[in-house]
Design a protein around this motif. Structure first.
Motif, PDB file in Angstrom:
ATOM      1  N   ARG A 112      51.537  29.483  23.841  1.00 54.68           N
ATOM      2  CA  ARG A 112      51.398  30.255  22.608  1.00 54.68           C
ATOM      3  C   ARG A 112      52.769  30.595  22.003  1.00 54.68           C
ATOM      4  O   ARG A 112      52.975  30.463  20.796  1.00 54.68           O
ATOM      5  CB  ARG A 112      50.616  31.543  22.877  1.00 54.68           C
ATOM      6  CG  ARG A 112      50.306  32.342  21.613  1.00 54.68           C
ATOM      7  CD  ARG A 112      49.790  33.726  21.976  1.00 54.68           C
ATOM      8  NE  ARG A 112      48.631  33.644  22.845  1.00 54.68           N
ATOM      9  CZ  ARG A 112      47.398  33.430  22.403  1.00 54.68           C
ATOM     10  NH1 ARG A 112      47.179  33.278  21.112  1.00 54.68           N
ATOM     11  NH2 ARG A 112      46.390  33.376  23.254  1.00 54.68           N
ATOM     12  N   ILE A 113      53.703  31.015  22.846  1.00 52.73           N
ATOM     13  CA  ILE A 113      55.043  31.365  22.368  1.00 52.73           C
ATOM     14  C   ILE A 113      55.756  30.130  21.826  1.00 52.73           C
ATOM     15  O   ILE A 113      56.415  30.178  20.780  1.00 52.73           O
ATOM     16  CB  ILE A 113      55.865  32.012  23.492  1.00 52.73           C
ATOM     17  CG1 ILE A 113      55.267  33.367  23.877  1.00 52.73           C
ATOM     18  CG2 ILE A 113      57.320  32.184  23.080  1.00 52.73           C
ATOM     19  CD1 ILE A 113      55.937  34.013  25.067  1.00 52.73           C
ATOM     20  N   CYS A 114      55.638  29.012  22.529  1.00 54.43           N
ATOM     21  CA  CYS A 114      56.280  27.782  22.065  1.00 54.43           C
ATOM     22  C   CYS A 114      55.750  27.351  20.709  1.00 54.43           C
ATOM     23  O   CYS A 114      56.517  26.932  19.826  1.00 54.43           O
ATOM     24  CB  CYS A 114      56.067  26.668  23.089  1.00 54.43           C
ATOM     25  SG  CYS A 114      57.005  26.871  24.614  1.00 54.43           S
ATOM     26  N   ASN A 115      54.438  27.448  20.517  1.00 52.13           N
ATOM     27  CA  ASN A 115      53.853  27.081  19.232  1.00 52.13           C
ATOM     28  C   ASN A 115      54.348  27.997  18.121  1.00 52.13           C
ATOM     29  O   ASN A 115      54.675  27.552  17.019  1.00 52.13           O
ATOM     30  CB  ASN A 115      52.323  27.148  19.312  1.00 52.13           C
ATOM     31  CG  ASN A 115      51.736  26.043  20.149  1.00 52.13           C
ATOM     32  OD1 ASN A 115      52.304  24.958  20.256  1.00 52.13           O
ATOM     33  ND2 ASN A 115      50.599  26.310  20.762  1.00 52.13           N
ATOM     34  N   SER A 116      54.410  29.296  18.412  1.00 48.32           N
ATOM     35  CA  SER A 116      54.879  30.257  17.427  1.00 48.32           C
ATOM     36  C   SER A 116      56.339  30.014  17.065  1.00 48.32           C
ATOM     37  O   SER A 116      56.726  30.054  15.882  1.00 48.32           O
ATOM     38  CB  SER A 116      54.701  31.682  17.961  1.00 48.32           C
ATOM     39  OG  SER A 116      55.214  32.633  17.063  1.00 48.32           O
ATOM     40  N   GLN A 117      57.154  29.739  18.069  1.00 45.07           N
ATOM     41  CA  GLN A 117      58.570  29.470  17.826  1.00 45.07           C
ATOM     42  C   GLN A 117      58.759  28.203  16.999  1.00 45.07           C
ATOM     43  O   GLN A 117      59.620  28.155  16.114  1.00 45.07           O
ATOM     44  CB  GLN A 117      59.317  29.334  19.154  1.00 45.07           C
ATOM     45  CG  GLN A 117      59.521  30.656  19.880  1.00 45.07           C
ATOM     46  CD  GLN A 117      60.234  30.461  21.196  1.00 45.07           C
ATOM     47  OE1 GLN A 117      60.284  29.360  21.745  1.00 45.07           O
ATOM     48  NE2 GLN A 117      60.787  31.532  21.736  1.00 45.07           N
TER      49      GLN A 117
END
Length: 255
Positions: free
Chosen positions: A34-39
């Motif tokens: 989730r964090i990677c996608n947001s970044q």
């Protein structure tokens, strides 16, 4: 962004701890995804704005644009590498997690609404890999919060869905020869018109093959793109057989 980076580093530390359960490990992996996608969404928008600004100064900013494009490519490569690592872990552990916690247990972790779980089972070809069935095949990841009965989204989304999509695109690029023809009979794009690029760059639509059926047998006749005499039509190829019985579009030689 700095907070997210520190948080992701902490999640990476949790992921390698030997005492956490496979279920907890899946939760951590999903959070990292989730964090990677947001970044990546933020990074992509950042470079889009840089490029838009630099393009206003062309042709004097050509070198700057090349530098920005190189930086964007590097950021994309790093994001894809992380996404592939997550996808590989899921692929290797999907069957184990399904055996340990069952289909409903995996659905709980992926926040699948109990109302939607029968639909997931309907789509799933391999029920021993519940994560792939939920997140990619059915697109029901986080359906408890994202999908209401009256406002279903028009597209699939979710942290793990994007990981699976990256993995599929990578496989298609690296194994083109092993991919079936999507325009062949039975393929998802069968029946759609195809085009051939000419020497001058123009595109000419390919006419469909036709099958002529007669007492002497069947024969498939196809025209070439840009044929001067026009496309092959059933009326034209009917004369190929003296005792023509039926002329139809080519669908595996069947009428």
């Amino acid at each position: 962004m700095q907070v997210k980076l520190k948080y992701k580093d902490r999640l990476g530390e949790l992921l390698v701890m030997p005492h956490i359960s496979p279920r907890s490990r899946l939760i951590v992996v999903r959070r990292i995804a989730r964090i990677c996608n947001s970044q990546w969404v933020e990074t992509r928008e950042y470079f889009r704005e840089l490029i838009k600004e630099a393009e206003l100064g062309l042709p004097f900013t050509t070198a700057k644009l090349k530098k920005i494009d190189a930086m964007r490519s590097e950021a994309r490569s790093q994001h894809k590498a992380t996404s592939y690592q997550i996808g590989q872990w899921i692929y290797e552990n999907d069957d184990l997690l399904t055996k340990l916690y069952g289909f409903d247990g995996v659905c709980e972790v992926l926040e699948v609404n109990p109302v939607h779980r029968p639909e997931v089972l309907e789509y799933a070809e391999d029920q021993h890999r519940a994560i792939a069935a939920v997140a990619f095949i059915a697109g029901m990841e986080e359906s408890a919060s994202r999908q209401s009965g009256r406002q279903r989204p028009d597209y699939k989304d979710g942290p793990l869905f994007n990981v699976f999509m990256d993995m599929m695109i990578k496989a298609m690029k690296e194994n083109r020869a092993s991919m079936p023809d999507p325009t062949a009979p039975g393929g998802p794009l069968y029946g759609l018109p195809s085009y051939t690029m000419q020497a001058d760059g123009s595109m000419v639509m390919n006419t469909p093959a036709v099958t002529v059926h007669s007492a002497d047998g069947s024969k498939v006749v196809a025209s070439k793109p840009g044929r001067r005499n026009g496309p092959v039509t059933p009326s034209k190829v009917a004369t190929l057989f003296a005792n023509n019985e039926n002329v139809s579009r080519h669908e595996g030689g069947q009428t």
